[in-house]
Every structure is written in C-alpha cells, then in structure tokens.
Design an enzyme around this catalytic site. Structure first.
Site, mmCIF file in Angstrom:
data_model
loop_
_atom_site.group_PDB
_atom_site.id
_atom_site.type_symbol
_atom_site.label_atom_id
_atom_site.label_comp_id
_atom_site.label_asym_id
_atom_site.label_seq_id
_atom_site.Cartn_x
_atom_site.Cartn_y
_atom_site.Cartn_z
ATOM 1 C CG ASN A 7 6.790 5.292 -59.136
ATOM 2 O OD1 ASN A 7 7.836 5.281 -58.489
ATOM 3 N ND2 ASN A 7 5.798 4.443 -58.900
ATOM 4 C CB CYS A 32 10.027 7.103 -51.968
ATOM 5 S SG CYS A 32 11.575 7.195 -52.896
ATOM 6 N N GLY A 33 11.897 5.111 -49.678
ATOM 7 C CA GLY A 33 12.889 5.169 -48.613
ATOM 8 C C GLY A 33 14.045 6.097 -48.925
ATOM 9 C CG ASN A 56 6.739 0.777 -51.429
ATOM 10 O OD1 ASN A 56 7.121 0.271 -50.379
ATOM 11 N ND2 ASN A 56 7.591 1.256 -52.307
ATOM 12 C CG HIS A 91 8.908 -4.002 -51.738
ATOM 13 N ND1 HIS A 91 9.888 -3.495 -52.547
ATOM 14 C CD2 HIS A 91 8.368 -2.940 -51.075
ATOM 15 C CE1 HIS A 91 9.971 -2.183 -52.379
ATOM 16 N NE2 HIS A 91 9.053 -1.814 -51.503
ATOM 17 C CD GLU A 135 12.399 2.076 -57.270
ATOM 18 O OE1 GLU A 135 11.420 2.843 -57.372
ATOM 19 O OE2 GLU A 135 13.469 2.391 -56.720
ATOM 20 N NE ARG A 136 3.846 0.434 -57.011
ATOM 21 C CZ ARG A 136 2.971 0.616 -56.027
ATOM 22 N NH1 ARG A 136 1.865 -0.088 -55.974
ATOM 23 N NH2 ARG A 136 3.233 1.501 -55.061
ATOM 24 C CB CYS A 191 14.657 0.132 -54.417
ATOM 25 S SG CYS A 191 12.911 0.182 -53.941
ATOM 26 N N GLY A 192 15.136 2.102 -51.507
ATOM 27 C CA GLY A 192 15.171 2.068 -50.041
ATOM 28 C C GLY A 192 14.137 1.122 -49.454
ATOM 29 C CB THR A 193 10.466 0.746 -49.889
ATOM 30 O OG1 THR A 193 10.478 0.904 -51.313
ATOM 31 C CG2 THR A 193 10.017 2.040 -49.222
ATOM 32 N N GLY A 194 12.785 -1.217 -51.021
ATOM 33 C CA GLY A 194 13.163 -2.544 -51.507
ATOM 34 C C GLY A 194 14.222 -3.185 -50.626
HETATM 35 N N1 API Z 1 8.709 2.584 -57.273
HETATM 36 C C1 API Z 1 8.204 2.524 -55.895
HETATM 37 C C2 API Z 1 8.266 3.921 -55.241
HETATM 38 C C3 API Z 1 9.698 4.382 -54.995
HETATM 39 C C4 API Z 1 10.424 3.459 -54.067
HETATM 40 C C5 API Z 1 11.938 3.573 -54.058
HETATM 41 N N2 API Z 1 12.517 4.578 -54.902
HETATM 42 C C6 API Z 1 12.478 3.673 -52.636
HETATM 43 O O1 API Z 1 13.546 4.254 -52.414
HETATM 44 O O2 API Z 1 11.811 3.103 -51.717
HETATM 45 C C7 API Z 1 6.740 2.065 -55.916
HETATM 46 O O3 API Z 1 6.085 2.269 -56.935
HETATM 47 O O4 API Z 1 6.290 1.520 -54.899
#
Ligand code: API
Length: 288
Positions: A66, A75-76, A167, A169, A218-219, A227-230
């Site tokens: 980060n 990070c997606g 990660n 959520h 985001e964290r 945010c891909g994982t989001g």
């Molecule tokens: N801030 C996220 C990491 C980046 C995730 C985000 N940029 C994505 O695309 O998944 C965390 O601390 O878990």
C-alpha cells in the site's frame, strides 16, 4: 538510488510497477511512501514489485505494498496491471501466466480484447483467516450468510458481511453510493476493533441481480477509484446473501469490472474470476 518504474492503472486504481526480476530490490518504508506520495514522489495507491519465478511451474512472484508502505496479501487491479506489464515488457511470451503473491497462486489470462481475466482463487470465510473477531456481536442471518452490526460514531450503525480474498473485506449494502458517507464511515470500519489487522470497507448499491455500483475505502490507502479484491468480495457476499446472480457487472468510480463466482452451484471453494482493464500510463525514473 535511481529507480526505473512504470505507472499503470486498472479502472482508476493506480500503481507504480517495478521490475525486480533481474536484480532483487528491497525498498524501505520511507522509500515506498515516497513512491506513493502524490506531491513529493510519483503517487499511486499501491506499489507492485515483480520478482523472478520462486519455483517450478510458477512464472513470477509479485509483492504488493500500500502507499503507506505496508505489504499486503493481494491486489486484484494490480494483478491485471502485472500481466499487462510482463507481456508488454517482453518478460513473458505466454498468454496465461501463473504468479505467486504473499498467500495466493493466481492464474492470469490476457484476452484478445485487451482486458485481463484473473482467477482470483477461492474466497475465505473463516473468521480467523481475515482476521475478524465478532465474539461480542450478534449477527443477522440473510440468505446463506451473516450480516454483522457495527456501531459507528454519532449513533450511526451499519451491517457488514465479512470475508477474505486473501486480504480482508467488510461489505455493506447501501441505497446510494453517491450519498453514503464513505470518507466518514470508511476509516471507522477500517480501524474497527473487530478487525485486528484492519479491513477494506466496501459500500455496494444493487442496481439489479447482475449489476452493482461499488465504492471501497481501502485498508491503509483510503478510498480508491476501484478495488479489485473489493469487487470480488462484494459480489461473493451478495451472491451468498441471495441478492446477486453468479455473474455481475461492477461499476466502480474509475471503471467497470466483471466478477463471476459459481460458489452456490459448485461449492464455496469455487474460484472468483475477475475481468477488467489494465493500462500503462507512462515510464519514468526517480531518484530515491
Ligand atoms: N488496500 C488493500 C490492498 C490493495 C487492494 C486493491 N487495490 C485491489 O485492487 O484489490 C489491502 O490493504 O488489503
């Protein structure tokens, strides 16, 4: 040290990408924060460091930091930019690439239409995996999942679904992503005592069973344009809560992602597939 980098973005989530495949690179927290600083450095949400293959059958390893300097698991949007980078820079001639992150093995495919499809692996629901401690909360069951009540400042309350894409959520349904106080509630949820390693806070507005709007605080990075994982976590939660079908278009503020998960028909360990854009903005060099 002079450092060459490539600035990239995936649906507006932006990255500084560094090739460390030939020469190992160890950046200090101060150097990482400088790279991420939008005034005193280059500026990005995350820094991606690409390393040589760690093992047989794996093409690369990539590390994610980060802009606060903290290394994270996944990070997606970064994964899509990673594969665009390695193909465009000639680091690989494959169209399907396997890459190791801190705790996941990903398979990435560069599509003919220029977008990238990432097999994001299966979601995790075990609270210890997030980690999440809801021991003093009373969840409400909906569909086949739970919603956990969080008390926020000023008497505000929300209900979150909690899960991990590698990660952590916390996802909530809102009536309108344009009016929900993301910059007020986001930091409170991020730092909530139930999440010992903090959490990414997602705010999802459901347009239909196949379409949502999403904002993510985001964290350790604040609100990003995507945010891909989001997006993966929000769709998986929505499917388990009975609100969404197995393929969903996610409209983030910076662009659109397609998320697919057959967890209800094929089992909760089914992989999450994410498809979206990955764009190179410019190459540069910085003296750190
Ligand atoms: N801030 C996220 C990491 C980046 C995730 C985000 N940029 C994505 O695309 O998944 C965390 O601390 O878990």
């Amino acid at each position: 040290m002079n450092l060459r980098f490539t600035k990239m973005q995936g649906a507006g989530n932006d990255f500084v990408v560094i090739d460390a495949t030939r020469t190992p690179l160890a950046l200090s927290e101060a150097q990482l924060r400088r790279l991420g600083d939008r005034r005193f450095g280059v500026g990005c949400d995350q820094i991606l460091v690409i390393e040589a293959s760690p093992a047989e059958g794996v093409d690369f390893r990539y590390r994610i930091f980060n802009n606060s300097g903290e290394e994270v698991e996944h990070c997606g949007n970064g994964a899509r930019c990673f594969v665009r980078y390695v193909v465009d820079k000639g680091l690989s001639d494959k169209r399907t690439i396997r890459v190791q992150t801190m705790n996941k093995m990903l398979e990435l495919r560069l599509r003919d239409d220029g977008r990238v499809t990432v097999d994001m692996g299966a979601p995790f629901f075990e609270h210890a995996a997030l980690p999440f401690d809801g021991s003093d909360l009373q969840p409400r069951a909906e569909g086949g999942f739970e919603l956990w009540p969080l008390a926020l400042a000023g008497g505000a309350r929300c209900e979150v679904a909690v899960l991990s894409m590698g990660n952590p959520h916390a996802v909530q349904r809102v009536a309108d992503v344009d009016t929900v106080p993301v910059l007020d509630w986001g930091p409170q949820i991020e730092a909530h005592r139930c999440f010992p390693r903090k959490v990414n806070a997602g705010f999802m507005q459901i347009i239909s069973r196949k379409e949502v709007r999403l904002r993510v605080f985001e964290r350790s990075a604040g609100e990003t344009l995507a945010c891909g994982t989001g997006a993966c976590a929000a769709v998986v939660a929505g499917i388990r809560l009975g609100w969404l079908d197995e393929a969903v278009e996610v409209h983030a503020r910076g662009g659109d992602l397609r998320i697919e998960w057959a967890g209800l028909s094929q089992g909760l360990d089914a992989p999450v597939l994410m498809t979206g854009p990955a764009t190179t903005v410019f190459d540069g060099e910085i003296s750190l």
